[in-house]
Design an enzyme around this catalytic site. Structure first.
Site, PDB file in Angstrom:
ATOM      1  N   HIS A 253     -40.803 -23.619  38.515  1.00  0.00           N
ATOM      2  CA  HIS A 253     -39.638 -23.057  37.830  1.00  0.00           C
ATOM      3  C   HIS A 253     -40.026 -21.909  36.907  1.00  0.00           C
ATOM      4  O   HIS A 253     -39.442 -20.820  36.975  1.00  0.00           O
ATOM      5  CB  HIS A 253     -38.936 -24.142  37.024  1.00  0.00           C
ATOM      6  N   HIS A 267     -40.465 -16.706  34.708  1.00  0.00           N
ATOM      7  CA  HIS A 267     -40.827 -16.180  33.393  1.00  0.00           C
ATOM      8  C   HIS A 267     -42.321 -15.842  33.322  1.00  0.00           C
ATOM      9  O   HIS A 267     -43.000 -16.181  32.346  1.00  0.00           O
ATOM     10  CB  HIS A 267     -40.470 -17.196  32.307  1.00  0.00           C
ATOM     11  N   LYS A 306     -30.730 -12.283  38.482  1.00  0.00           N
ATOM     12  CA  LYS A 306     -31.127 -12.898  37.216  1.00  0.00           C
ATOM     13  C   LYS A 306     -30.611 -11.999  36.107  1.00  0.00           C
ATOM     14  O   LYS A 306     -31.021 -10.844  35.977  1.00  0.00           O
ATOM     15  CB  LYS A 306     -32.662 -13.013  37.136  1.00  0.00           C
TER      16      LYS A 306
END
Length: 366
Positions: A253, A267, A306
């Protein structure tokens, strides 16, 4: 004429009432942690981060109303509550003031001190001469256009990827199926790659500092336990929803990214750079930027959007894993606030709420 005026006044009152109700539905006031309500336009629980349907004031009302990382901080009128001794007399303490701050932390190493040490120990952080980025246009999180004609990364000296932790990180990036809701599994060869990466990360001064701090804080009991803890936090697979298949992990993730009706997670700057190289990412512009270099980027990945994906730029894999792990264990499901290299930093972490034990659902700089 009198009747017309009465009718107009009534209509105006009705419009105001309806507007007030609509505004209330779009706010998290009194709704923090509430279950999914599909009749409302936005949500106010931890899952809204994953699904991208948080109300605009979710961060301020539900996340910042905490003393996590703020004990004894000066008055900050931008926050919904305070975390110093004066808040007791003024009646504006955060709900967790007593549990986090009132007992005091005399003699304990502060998170800011630890973060500064991690920063200074990060010898694998990429030098400013070894990369170049182009922020281009600033956009809002609701932007649907394109304010960047070119990529975010204009240049990276790929010699840095031969450094041990980088060279062990990159083989992990293609081990995952990014589709949320589709079953995930890891082969013995992929677990061998994970163990090799952990070996290198644990050997760094950055992760040794993180280990010593967490050991003193009672979050781990020894080196073997710490390795198992990192594996559980980052690599052991779990279902992203309580009733769904085993389809995710903290590493997948946060570092690799996932998608379903939009990008979730993602990230990490190395993954961003690698995907830009293959033209699977289209950088749209930056939502936010701060120092030490952190970007909140807007982009599409394999056609999925995103609205804001934030990450440290040019940090080492061990630094990201160390600071996110510390925040996840010390301040789970909260904003972890500290100063580092003279700058104020805030990191949000989320735990997997439907499982016992600590596993990272998400972690990112704000």
């Amino acid at each position: 004429m009198f009747l017309l005026r009465v009718t107009m006044v009534a209509a105006i009152v009705l419009i105001c009432v309806l507007f007030s109700l609509s505004s209330a539905q779009e706010s998290c006031e009194g709704r923090c942690g509430a279950s999914l309500d599909q009749t409302l336009p936005c949500q106010c629980n931890g899952h809204c981060i994953t699904y991208g349907d948080c109300c605009d004031d979710y961060q301020h009302v539900c996340v910042e109303a905490t003393c996590s990382g703020r004990c004894n901080a000066g008055l900050d009128s931008s926050k919904p509550c305070q975390c110093n001794t004066a808040c007791v007399s003024h009646g504006d303490c955060c709900p967790d003031y007593d549990s986090l701050c009132a007992g005091g932390d005399a003699g304990k190493e502060t998170l800011s001190s630890v973060a500064d040490q991690l920063w200074n120990l990060d010898v694998n952080r990429v030098s400013v001469t070894d990369y170049d980025v182009s922020y281009q246009g600033q956009v809002s999180s609701s932007n649907t256009g394109d304010s960047a004609a070119g990529p975010f990364f204009r240049y990276v000296n790929e010699a840095i990827f031969s450094r041990p932790t980088f060279s062990r990180l990159i083989p992990l990036l293609d081990n995952y199926n990014p589709n949320i809701g589709e079953s995930e599994s890891l082969t013995s060869a992929q677990w061998a790659e994970i163990n090799s990466f952990l070996d290198e990360v644990l050997a760094t001064s950055v992760m040794q500092k993180a280990y010593n701090y967490l050991l003193n804080e009672g979050k781990t009991t020894g080196t073997a336990d710490f390795r198992d803890l990192l594996k559980e936090l980052w690599f052991n697979l779990y279902p992203r929803s309580s009733s769904g298949p085993i389809d995710s992990s903290g590493f997948e993730h946060v570092v690799v990214g996932e998608y379903k009706n939009g990008v979730s997670g993602f990230h990490n700057w190395v993954q961003f750079y690698q995907e830009e190289k293959t033209n699977t990412i289209d950088y749209k512009g930056y939502v936010s930027r701060s120092n030490p270099e952190i970007v909140g980027a807007q982009f599409t990945w394999n056609g999925h959007r995103k609205s804001k994906g934030s990450f440290f730029v040019a940090s080492s894999p061990e630094f990201d894993m160390a600071i996110y792990s510390i925040c996840a264990l010390m301040h789970p499901n909260a904003v972890c606030s500290f100063t580092m290299n003279g700058h104020s930093i805030r990191i949000q972490t989320w735990d997997v709420s439907h499982k016992s034990g600590a596993q990272i659902a998400s972690a990112y700089p704000l």
